[in-house]
Scaffold this motif. Structure first.
Motif, PDB file in Angstrom:
ATOM      1  N   THR A  12      79.712  38.076 -51.032  1.00  0.00           N
ATOM      2  CA  THR A  12      79.411  39.564 -51.322  1.00  0.00           C
ATOM      3  C   THR A  12      77.955  39.534 -51.487  1.00  0.00           C
ATOM      4  OG1 THR A  12      81.261  39.793 -52.773  1.00  0.00           O
ATOM      5  CG2 THR A  12      80.032  41.546 -52.944  1.00  0.00           C
ATOM      6  N   TYR A  13      77.295  40.665 -50.690  1.00  0.00           N
ATOM      7  CA  TYR A  13      75.896  40.768 -50.790  1.00  0.00           C
ATOM      8  C   TYR A  13      75.799  42.150 -51.664  1.00  0.00           C
ATOM      9  CZ  TYR A  13      74.522  37.306 -47.329  1.00  0.00           C
ATOM     10  OH  TYR A  13      74.333  36.189 -46.596  1.00  0.00           O
ATOM     11  N   PHE A  14      75.238  42.329 -52.422  1.00  0.00           N
ATOM     12  CA  PHE A  14      75.210  43.403 -53.682  1.00  0.00           C
ATOM     13  C   PHE A  14      76.759  43.565 -53.712  1.00  0.00           C
ATOM     14  CE2 PHE A  14      71.213  43.130 -51.007  1.00  0.00           C
ATOM     15  CZ  PHE A  14      70.497  42.782 -52.342  1.00  0.00           C
ATOM     16  N   ARG A  15      77.136  44.944 -53.158  1.00  0.00           N
ATOM     17  CA  ARG A  15      78.619  45.373 -53.448  1.00  0.00           C
ATOM     18  C   ARG A  15      79.428  45.118 -52.212  1.00  0.00           C
ATOM     19  NH1 ARG A  15      77.957  50.336 -56.595  1.00  0.00           N
ATOM     20  NH2 ARG A  15      76.648  49.362 -58.398  1.00  0.00           N
ATOM     21  N   LYS A  16      78.805  44.457 -51.056  1.00  0.00           N
ATOM     22  CA  LYS A  16      79.439  44.579 -49.765  1.00  0.00           C
ATOM     23  C   LYS A  16      80.080  43.129 -49.636  1.00  0.00           C
ATOM     24  CE  LYS A  16      78.818  45.274 -44.996  1.00  0.00           C
ATOM     25  NZ  LYS A  16      77.947  44.935 -43.728  1.00  0.00           N
ATOM     26  N   LYS A  17      81.300  43.138 -49.385  1.00  0.00           N
ATOM     27  CA  LYS A  17      82.103  41.927 -49.248  1.00  0.00           C
ATOM     28  C   LYS A  17      82.103  41.616 -47.818  1.00  0.00           C
ATOM     29  CE  LYS A  17      85.790  41.318 -52.159  1.00  0.00           C
ATOM     30  NZ  LYS A  17      86.974  41.505 -52.569  1.00  0.00           N
ATOM     31  N   VAL A  18      81.299  40.612 -47.398  1.00  0.00           N
ATOM     32  CA  VAL A  18      80.877  40.195 -46.083  1.00  0.00           C
ATOM     33  C   VAL A  18      82.198  39.389 -45.654  1.00  0.00           C
ATOM     34  CG1 VAL A  18      79.457  39.183 -44.310  1.00  0.00           C
ATOM     35  CG2 VAL A  18      78.633  40.770 -46.086  1.00  0.00           C
ATOM     36  N   LEU A  19      82.502  38.429 -46.379  1.00  0.00           N
ATOM     37  CA  LEU A  19      83.567  37.318 -46.049  1.00  0.00           C
ATOM     38  C   LEU A  19      84.608  37.477 -47.195  1.00  0.00           C
ATOM     39  CD1 LEU A  19      81.536  34.060 -45.516  1.00  0.00           C
ATOM     40  CD2 LEU A  19      82.395  35.622 -43.751  1.00  0.00           C
ATOM     41  N   ARG A  37      82.572  40.194 -34.015  1.00  0.00           N
ATOM     42  CA  ARG A  37      81.427  41.222 -33.609  1.00  0.00           C
ATOM     43  C   ARG A  37      80.227  41.065 -34.694  1.00  0.00           C
ATOM     44  NH1 ARG A  37      83.706  45.603 -30.858  1.00  0.00           N
ATOM     45  NH2 ARG A  37      85.248  44.737 -29.453  1.00  0.00           N
ATOM     46  N   ASN A  38      79.162  41.976 -34.180  1.00  0.00           N
ATOM     47  CA  ASN A  38      78.011  41.891 -34.843  1.00  0.00           C
ATOM     48  C   ASN A  38      78.168  42.244 -36.378  1.00  0.00           C
ATOM     49  OD1 ASN A  38      76.470  43.269 -32.141  1.00  0.00           O
ATOM     50  ND2 ASN A  38      75.933  41.388 -32.811  1.00  0.00           N
ATOM     51  N   GLY A  39      77.693  41.383 -37.361  1.00  0.00           N
ATOM     52  CA  GLY A  39      77.845  41.905 -38.762  1.00  0.00           C
ATOM     53  C   GLY A  39      78.896  41.296 -39.268  1.00  0.00           C
ATOM     54  N   VAL A  40      79.716  40.546 -38.703  1.00  0.00           N
ATOM     55  CA  VAL A  40      81.090  40.389 -39.085  1.00  0.00           C
ATOM     56  C   VAL A  40      80.925  39.127 -40.095  1.00  0.00           C
ATOM     57  CG1 VAL A  40      81.925  38.565 -37.642  1.00  0.00           C
ATOM     58  CG2 VAL A  40      83.389  39.860 -38.560  1.00  0.00           C
ATOM     59  N   GLY A  41      79.768  38.364 -40.239  1.00  0.00           N
ATOM     60  CA  GLY A  41      79.527  37.537 -41.200  1.00  0.00           C
ATOM     61  C   GLY A  41      79.569  35.984 -40.550  1.00  0.00           C
ATOM     62  N   LYS A  42      79.195  35.780 -39.349  1.00  0.00           N
ATOM     63  CA  LYS A  42      79.129  34.616 -38.684  1.00  0.00           C
ATOM     64  C   LYS A  42      78.210  33.560 -39.485  1.00  0.00           C
ATOM     65  CE  LYS A  42      78.896  36.275 -34.584  1.00  0.00           C
ATOM     66  NZ  LYS A  42      78.821  37.737 -34.908  1.00  0.00           N
ATOM     67  N   THR A  43      76.793  34.208 -39.232  1.00  0.00           N
ATOM     68  CA  THR A  43      75.609  33.436 -39.696  1.00  0.00           C
ATOM     69  C   THR A  43      75.812  33.194 -41.370  1.00  0.00           C
ATOM     70  OG1 THR A  43      74.013  34.681 -38.151  1.00  0.00           O
ATOM     71  CG2 THR A  43      73.314  33.814 -40.071  1.00  0.00           C
ATOM     72  N   THR A  44      76.230  34.092 -41.967  1.00  0.00           N
ATOM     73  CA  THR A  44      76.555  33.847 -43.437  1.00  0.00           C
ATOM     74  C   THR A  44      77.516  32.764 -43.587  1.00  0.00           C
ATOM     75  OG1 THR A  44      76.440  36.192 -43.679  1.00  0.00           O
ATOM     76  CG2 THR A  44      77.499  35.013 -45.568  1.00  0.00           C
ATOM     77  N   LEU A  45      78.740  32.626 -43.044  1.00  0.00           N
ATOM     78  CA  LEU A  45      79.516  31.429 -42.976  1.00  0.00           C
ATOM     79  C   LEU A  45      78.889  30.103 -42.830  1.00  0.00           C
ATOM     80  CD1 LEU A  45      82.345  30.369 -43.268  1.00  0.00           C
ATOM     81  CD2 LEU A  45      82.819  30.961 -41.108  1.00  0.00           C
ATOM     82  N   SER A 186      78.551  32.414 -30.656  1.00  0.00           N
ATOM     83  CA  SER A 186      77.915  33.133 -29.573  1.00  0.00           C
ATOM     84  C   SER A 186      78.695  34.534 -29.225  1.00  0.00           C
ATOM     85  CB  SER A 186      77.932  32.165 -28.337  1.00  0.00           C
ATOM     86  OG  SER A 186      77.528  32.753 -27.163  1.00  0.00           O
ATOM     87  N   HIS A 187      77.875  35.129 -28.682  1.00  0.00           N
ATOM     88  CA  HIS A 187      78.243  36.310 -28.251  1.00  0.00           C
ATOM     89  C   HIS A 187      78.629  36.369 -26.953  1.00  0.00           C
ATOM     90  CE1 HIS A 187      75.530  38.257 -31.537  1.00  0.00           C
ATOM     91  NE2 HIS A 187      76.705  38.501 -31.887  1.00  0.00           N
ATOM     92  N   HIS A 188      78.502  35.352 -26.197  1.00  0.00           N
ATOM     93  CA  HIS A 188      78.829  35.022 -24.713  1.00  0.00           C
ATOM     94  C   HIS A 188      79.801  33.907 -24.670  1.00  0.00           C
ATOM     95  CE1 HIS A 188      74.999  37.304 -23.663  1.00  0.00           C
ATOM     96  NE2 HIS A 188      74.446  36.633 -24.668  1.00  0.00           N
TER      97      HIS A 188
END
Ligand SMILES: Nc1ncnc2c1ncn2[C@@H]1O[C@H](COP(=O)(O)OP(=O)(O)OP(=O)(O)O)[C@@H](O)[C@H]1O
Length: 300
Positions: A12-19, A37-45, A186-188
């Motif tokens: 969770t970032y602040f109140r937003k649950k990413v994973l 998709r963009n912002g789904v939490g790949k980098t975070t994971l 990857s997005h590709h």
């Protein structure tokens, strides 16, 4: 052997649950594509796996250890992205030397050959490289490190098509020579689908699908033909995407659980049955609506 085991992972970032209670495991010596998709939490994971940041709750082990602050995990893994930074006074050849002394499996010859192939100047500085060259240099570090767990987060950002192709070819060749656990976000997907053994698809912070690539290729079929017939054939099916073509025709992508008899019936009714490319399927599977961007232009 399982290299990564993840159970009910939440970030969770602040109140937003990413994973959100993400559960999966990754076995050793496989190449897994992390797709979403963009912002789904790949980098975070990936950062949690690499031990850069901590999860909010849930369990994650890498080489049976909690990765955050783990020397074992950092010595056996590498995280490559376009944000990698190196001390600004260091020239590229000095960075390669330093990497060589940090990573136990470092392949000096491979690093040098790739460095020359991509025409780097040893005396150049990392922070002066172009976007594509930065990604290429970082990718060389990722490949030559031969880390047992190699994580590439969008490794080809800024690379031109020829360099991307070369990089993926080099990755495959080196992986075959020295199998290890590799995760690529990857997005590709279309560019890496022949490289991947497994695909982990994230949606809404969860594991939406985690299957071998071969299974993903067969996961869905496309049906194209008279609108009423397509609607009839897909009424009890899991529909991932549908698009009306003109007034009377329709294209639908549905889960491939048709019996032979149903397929014959469809063909007899002039329905064209096609395979669905994994990259397109992933877009449909992670879409918010079944019609995609067409919804924006509906009933205007
Ligand atoms: N340090 C942070 N503080 C607050 N929010 C963050 C932070 N890092 C990421 N986020 C948010 O978490 C969400 C997931 O980001 P993340 O970068 O993990 O997604 P992604 O799937 O890698 O996206 P992309 O495909 O666009 O690179 C985004 O909404 C992002 O704004």
């Amino acid at each position: 052997m399982k290299i990564i085991e993840c159970t009910d992972l939440t970030k969770t970032y602040f109140r937003k649950k990413v994973l959100n209670q993400l559960t999966f495991s990754i076995e050793d010596n496989k190449i897994t594509g992390l797709i979403g998709r963009n912002g789904v939490g790949k980098t975070t994971l990936l950062k949690i796996i690499a031990g850069y940041i901590k999860q909010t709750s849930g369990e994650l082990t890498v080489f049976s250890k909690k990765p955050f602050n783990s020397l074992l995990v950092s010595a056996n893994s590498i995280f490559i992205d376009d944000q990698m930074s190196f001390p600004s006074p260091m020239q590229l050849h000095e960075i390669l030397d330093a990497a060589g002394s940090f990573y136990p499996n470092w392949d000096r010859t491979l690093a040098k050959r790739l460095f020359d192939y991509f025409s780097f100047d040893p005396k150049h500085y990392h922070n002066k490289l172009s976007k594509g060259k930065t990604s290429t240099f970082n990718a060389i570090i990722g490949l030559a490190s031969r880390a047992p767990l190699t994580i590439f987060d969008e490794p080809t950002t800024g690379m031109d098509a020829a360099v991307r192709k070369d990089f993926y070819r080099a990755l495959l060749k080196d992986y075959l020579a020295q199998p290890r656990t590799i995760i690529i976000s990857s997005h590709h997907l279309e560019e890496i689908e022949d490289l991947l053994e497994d695909v982990l698809l994230l949606k809404d912070g969860k594991n939406h699908l985690h299957v071998p690539m071969e299974e993903l290729k067969e996961w869905a079929v496309g049906l194209k033909g008279a609108k009423e017939t397509v609607i009839h054939l897909t009424k009890d099916k899991e529909v991932y995407y549908q698009n009306q073509i003109g007034t009377h025709s329709m294209y639908a992508v549905v889960k491939n659980d048709f019996s032979e008899q149903e397929l014959q019936q469809a063909k007899a009714n002039n329905i064209e049955i096609t395979t669905v490319r994994p990259s397109d399927l992933c877009v449909y599977l992670t879409g918010e609506t079944k019609r995609g961007i067409d919804d924006v232009f509906l009933n205007r």
